[in-house]
Design a protein around this motif. Sequence first.
Motif, PDB file in Angstrom:
ATOM      1  N   HIS B  50      47.827  17.502  26.910  1.00 62.47           N
ATOM      2  CA  HIS B  50      47.998  18.979  27.518  1.00 62.47           C
ATOM      3  C   HIS B  50      47.094  18.282  29.010  1.00 62.47           C
ATOM      4  CE1 HIS B  50      49.314  21.908  31.027  1.00 62.47           C
ATOM      5  NE2 HIS B  50      48.240  22.201  30.880  1.00 62.47           N
ATOM      6  N   ALA B  51      45.813  17.912  28.064  1.00 64.47           N
ATOM      7  CA  ALA B  51      44.815  18.689  28.378  1.00 64.47           C
ATOM      8  C   ALA B  51      44.730  16.794  29.438  1.00 64.47           C
ATOM      9  CB  ALA B  51      43.128  18.278  27.515  1.00 64.47           C
ATOM     10  N   LEU B  52      45.080  15.545  28.846  1.00 64.56           N
ATOM     11  CA  LEU B  52      44.717  14.698  28.986  1.00 64.56           C
ATOM     12  C   LEU B  52      46.413  14.149  30.313  1.00 64.56           C
ATOM     13  CD1 LEU B  52      45.207  12.194  25.920  1.00 64.56           C
ATOM     14  CD2 LEU B  52      43.027  12.427  27.786  1.00 64.56           C
ATOM     15  N   GLU B  53      47.216  14.700  30.148  1.00 57.78           N
ATOM     16  CA  GLU B  53      48.240  14.868  31.274  1.00 57.78           C
ATOM     17  C   GLU B  53      47.504  15.350  32.472  1.00 57.78           C
ATOM     18  OE1 GLU B  53      52.148  14.714  28.810  1.00 57.78           O
ATOM     19  OE2 GLU B  53      51.949  17.105  29.439  1.00 57.78           O
ATOM     20  N   LEU B  54      46.449  16.570  32.575  1.00 55.77           N
ATOM     21  CA  LEU B  54      45.984  17.058  33.917  1.00 55.77           C
ATOM     22  C   LEU B  54      45.307  16.397  34.099  1.00 55.77           C
ATOM     23  CD1 LEU B  54      44.782  20.405  32.784  1.00 55.77           C
ATOM     24  CD2 LEU B  54      46.892  19.860  34.770  1.00 55.77           C
ATOM     25  N   ALA B  55      44.365  15.142  33.434  1.00 52.21           N
ATOM     26  CA  ALA B  55      43.146  14.438  33.635  1.00 52.21           C
ATOM     27  C   ALA B  55      43.828  13.592  34.124  1.00 52.21           C
ATOM     28  CB  ALA B  55      42.273  13.993  32.780  1.00 52.21           C
ATOM     29  N   ILE B  82      41.292   5.606  39.453  1.00 50.91           N
ATOM     30  CA  ILE B  82      40.364   5.612  37.835  1.00 50.91           C
ATOM     31  C   ILE B  82      41.382   5.120  36.721  1.00 50.91           C
ATOM     32  CG2 ILE B  82      39.533   7.466  36.321  1.00 50.91           C
ATOM     33  CD1 ILE B  82      39.039   9.062  38.706  1.00 50.91           C
ATOM     34  N   PHE B  87      38.615   5.946  31.226  1.00 53.36           N
ATOM     35  CA  PHE B  87      38.398   7.493  32.348  1.00 53.36           C
ATOM     36  C   PHE B  87      36.735   7.995  32.050  1.00 53.36           C
ATOM     37  CE2 PHE B  87      38.987  11.442  32.831  1.00 53.36           C
ATOM     38  CZ  PHE B  87      40.999  11.251  34.032  1.00 53.36           C
ATOM     39  N   PRO B  88      36.505   8.646  33.028  1.00 53.32           N
ATOM     40  CA  PRO B  88      37.118   8.743  34.547  1.00 53.32           C
ATOM     41  C   PRO B  88      36.114   7.947  35.032  1.00 53.32           C
ATOM     42  CG  PRO B  88      35.130  10.302  33.890  1.00 53.32           C
ATOM     43  CD  PRO B  88      35.019   9.923  33.301  1.00 53.32           C
TER      44      PRO B  88
ATOM     45  N   ALA C  57      35.190  13.214  28.743  1.00 57.15           N
ATOM     46  CA  ALA C  57      36.120  12.648  28.923  1.00 57.15           C
ATOM     47  C   ALA C  57      36.897  12.011  27.853  1.00 57.15           C
ATOM     48  CB  ALA C  57      35.405  10.724  28.965  1.00 57.15           C
ATOM     49  N   ALA C 133      41.734  20.149  32.223  1.00 62.42           N
ATOM     50  CA  ALA C 133      42.148  18.877  32.027  1.00 62.42           C
ATOM     51  C   ALA C 133      40.458  18.313  31.421  1.00 62.42           C
ATOM     52  CB  ALA C 133      41.486  17.791  32.881  1.00 62.42           C
ATOM     53  N   ILE C 134      39.643  19.139  30.988  1.00 61.48           N
ATOM     54  CA  ILE C 134      38.591  18.534  30.058  1.00 61.48           C
ATOM     55  C   ILE C 134      38.623  19.566  28.413  1.00 61.48           C
ATOM     56  CG2 ILE C 134      36.718  17.958  31.851  1.00 61.48           C
ATOM     57  CD1 ILE C 134      35.402  20.346  31.235  1.00 61.48           C
ATOM     58  N   VAL C 186      36.441  16.547  35.700  1.00 63.28           N
ATOM     59  CA  VAL C 186      36.636  15.157  35.173  1.00 63.28           C
ATOM     60  C   VAL C 186      36.303  14.397  35.192  1.00 63.28           C
ATOM     61  CG1 VAL C 186      40.036  14.994  34.946  1.00 63.28           C
ATOM     62  CG2 VAL C 186      38.495  17.486  35.456  1.00 63.28           C
ATOM     63  N   LEU C 187      36.184  14.348  36.487  1.00 65.96           N
ATOM     64  CA  LEU C 187      35.748  12.554  37.383  1.00 65.96           C
ATOM     65  C   LEU C 187      34.259  12.249  37.199  1.00 65.96           C
ATOM     66  CD1 LEU C 187      38.515  12.674  40.074  1.00 65.96           C
ATOM     67  CD2 LEU C 187      38.885  12.043  37.907  1.00 65.96           C
ATOM     68  N   TRP C 188      33.362  13.200  37.078  1.00 63.69           N
ATOM     69  CA  TRP C 188      32.266  12.721  37.349  1.00 63.69           C
ATOM     70  C   TRP C 188      32.052  11.553  35.746  1.00 63.69           C
ATOM     71  CZ3 TRP C 188      28.009  11.872  38.890  1.00 63.69           C
ATOM     72  CH2 TRP C 188      26.666  11.711  38.668  1.00 63.69           C
TER      73      TRP C 188
END
Lengths: 333, 323, 551
Positions: B50-55, B82, B87-88, C57, C133-134, C186-188
């Motif tokens: 789930h977390a990966l899909e969000l990211a 990205i 990632f990221p 990440a 997401a993390i 998430v993006l950092w």
Amino acid sequence: MDQDTKTPPAFAVEHLTVRYPSERGWVQAIRDVSLQVERGKLVGLAGESGSGKSTLVLAATRVIRPPQVAVDGQSFINGRSILNLRDAELRKMRWSTFSFVTQSAMNALNPVMRLRDQMRDTIRAHDRSYQPSVADARAREVMDMVELPSSKLLSYPHQLSGGQRQRAVIALALLLRPDLIVMDEPTTALDVVVQREIIDLIRRLQNDQGFAVVLITHDLSLLLEVAHHVIVLYGGRVMEAGPAEQLVENPLHPYSQALMHSFPPLHGAVSAQVGIPGAPPDMVSPPPGCPFAPRCDRVMGICRTTMPLLQTVGQVDVACHLMNDQNREVKTL
Amino acid sequence: MFLVKRASFYLLTFWAAITLNFFLPHLMPGSAVGAVMARAHGEMGPGALHALELAFGVNVHQTLLQQYGIYLSHLAHGNLGISFTYFPEPVSQVIASTLPWTLFLIGLATIISFVVGNLLGIYAAWRRGRPLASVLPIAFTVMAAMPYFWVALIFLYVFGFLTGWFPITHSIGTEVTGIFHRFGSIMYHATLPALTIVITSMGGWMVGMRNNLVSVLSEDYVILAEMKGLPEREIVANYAARNALLPAITGFAMSLGFVVGGALLTEIVFSYPGIGYALYQAVTNQDYPLMQAIFLIIVTAVLIANFLVDLLYSRLDPRVSND
Amino acid sequence: MSKNRSWMWAVPAASALFLAAMGSGAFAAPVGPHVGGSISIVASPHGPWADVFNPFAPGETQDDIVGDIYEPLVEWNGSTGAHKAWLAQSWAWSNSNKVLTLHLRHGVKFTNGQLFTSADVVFTLDMMKKYPAIDTSALWSYMTSVKAEGPYTVKITINKPDATFLYYLTGTYMVPASLWKNKNPVLWTDPNPVGTGPYQLKSFSPQNIILKRNPHYWQKGKPYLQTVYYPSATSNGSVILGLADGSIQWSSIYSPDLRNSFVSKDPSTNHTDVSSGGYDWLYVNLHQYPLNLLPVRRAISDAINRKALSVISESGYSTPSRLDGIDAAQSSWSTPALNKKAAAVYNPKLAESILAKAGFKRGPNGMLLTPKGKPFTVNLVTASSFTDFVSMTSQISSMLHAIGINTNITVTSVSNYSNKMEDGSFSMGVMWGASGPNPFYTLNPLMNTEYSAALGQPAPDNIERYSNPRVQQLANEYDASTSVAVHKSVIDQMANIMATQLPIIGLLNRNSPNEYSSATIAGWPTASNPYWDNSADVGPIVVLTQLYAKK
């Protein structure tokens, strides 16, 4: 013949024999040929394709050379022995004493260089004090001679028509004021009208400038119109040689006669053409006698075993056993 | 007019390429999340999916057309997205850290290979009949026929590991400072990989040049050049080679264009950084943003290379431009 | 590097003589742990590094390096399965195991000099709530709140008792609130990481990440090694050459013949061992007839020669497994009765008779027909880049063929294979399974419907879609208790279900080799002192803090 005997001829070949290797063995392209081209004369070399006429000139001028071919005999230009020259000396002589107009003008010019550059590099190769402006002036001169506008100097070959290209090639040949120009089938790729123009041009230039020309063609009727002297080659040998008018009026050798009939004259009515039946001989193992014997309609027994010697009949040299018979007949008559 | 025609042709091709580039990944089965999970080999916890899909933002509910619009607008702004693999890290960063090495190594090797290959081809044709000229084409045809991977491994083992003459990994030494030392280290590290590329790719150029030249040598204008008494050097350069080179130019342009695709096997064997490995990672990890960016670069480079060749060709061969 | 090598090649004979004469002890003036020296580590070939040190990440490319810089509250030992106090000095459960109180270590500092306190813990965990997401361990599917009680105490409340919660905290790295509060985690990319760990970033390049010792590390005097190099690698081949020539001292790459390619170069210093972790399973789709029939799965299990899978597909590193999900390192959780029940046999004759008894008959072409009279055909799916799985799959295919089952093999991309497996659109396929400190972490996700999903939806673990209410009951019992006796009983019963119901079929215990050199570095875990799992790939921090240069 009537020139000062001390001046060497423009081009002379003595007992030249040329062979080249093939898969089946040595091809006897030229067998013991001798000829002379006097200064200021236009001499035609005639014969069917495969008769050795191009090979003769190219070997004699060392354009083709060992190991491509094996050459025996001697060849002289302005009295200098070509076959013994060192490479550097030969390179210097090239174009400045003898130049060429090669078979197809279509391919004779480098497609990726302007005409001017192909003239400049020629001059540069022979002139230590080369200057582009001087070279260009000379280039304009020769363009003028061949009746091409000098603006065409900036053209690439593909931008010229066939006739223009042929003129350009001739201009190139004139560039270094040579004593001898070898022209190998200069009109074959052109249509009849343009052929006519080029022939006239050659004749006029030759008249004006006095260089000697060796004109190679299989078109005997053309030769007879422009040449002073004609040499008929067959199977790597000289069949007949003599003044053009003699050959027009009275070709002696059966081969010359056949050749005469196989082409329409450049002027005059188109008469029925008669091809020469049969094919040129296999030069890997040429017939022991006269090379034309297998195709000759007047062949005799001796023709198949013994090569006739070149003998002088009037103003003409002929290699044919018939001449002996005729002579004998003439004597007995 | 010629230029305008060519340019509009290239623009159209470019548009087709970026559109295809957008749709292709969407037609591929599998997903980036699945790939990351798979790579982790069961080491990621149950919440990771789930977390990966969000990211990655992969379950966005937009129509394909909306996504295409966003893609074009991002592209126009130079936003390549990205990378999923790294990632990221932004895709532009991944490319910035790999592309220069690829351009340097593969570009250099391609140019050397082309130049040396053609020079040897000229030699082999001009001096044909001599022993060396006869042996060269055979030797390099054999070289070209050997699998690159194998050749590279042998070179790595012999000249890298056994003799220690060349480094076995990377494009530059660790903690090398100073412009001079860095340059030296870079050249030193590039030697072995470049050499393997050159010797395995040179044969093609050489044999091609040799065969072209042999047929050009019998052209009347080359014979006439010799009759003109030109120095041999000029005949070879201006008359023979210049014409024989023309067919090779297009091939050279294509290989220059594909330089930016990297050389995956070289990068793997010599652990040399480059875009080939990044592309490989992108494909195995379904990393669409990275994949699309690299394809975009390849397409652009090939088109630019072709355009430059069009220009160059019209200079080298006057018959082309004047239609 | 090249100097070393020329020495090695130039005088091996002379040095051998010399050593024989002097005795190797003459050189071994032992130097104890001290600060200095360096090590080069290549966990596995990942290609060039990305400038990403964000500990949240996804993926695991740079996990090992990030784990040297950032630290979790609790570590766990892959060798023993025990939790180890780390940034949290101690912890306690209360309120029927729904409140976890963590007591933080005092005096821990981030490398920017700031003190690590409960505020950072609360910040980090709250950030994971704010950015799901993390939250890769899905902590907030259990947690209801996290609160600081003073600078060194943190109270975490979860919605129902869960004994595995602590384990999932071990993967959660603590970051300084001051530096992260304005970041989108998430993006950092976190190019200049600041953590509490034994090492800090010295320099980054895609080809080499260089770490330097954190002089103010909370474990006084540690770490010993001054510099840690992480050169990037793209192939196993170059890593093996690096190990053999001494330029790499520690790695965990898979290579079939390490004895020849590495150990034999110098057996006195070049060592290998294995890390054990989890199973390779043969997953069976329980929604497909006749795979949903127990005798069919039993027969399939009996038809598989696990020894051959181990030797041919895994070079003997991974070893034949039991049927109950308890791997070799966890045998203390088993009982003699279970040992007997869970033993896998290889007996194709038995397999054939089980199928015959279940109503499967040979068809005209000699292959089996199901009791419904249809040909019995199984589709196996595998991923082309997992070469060991491809090899296993093809072996299994011929083993099944030998007892009359028709098989097809689909070889596809990793992601497609993984998606097919997760979505339940497969018949059979070899894949890994979850694992953890004890067999519960293996068995529960594989059999509990909580970890399943409808066909077509991705299931995280229970991809065969086994459903048994008893498993849920047992899981609740386990989560509600901290008693080892209760845990043991739950595990025993779950293992019994696995071994008798065979929802999926155990194949191998997954072992992966580690390589290390003691030529310049000491302090390694050994057979006699296996203080920690020796994998360079998974959080090498504990071993790394023990290592020291030999001179």
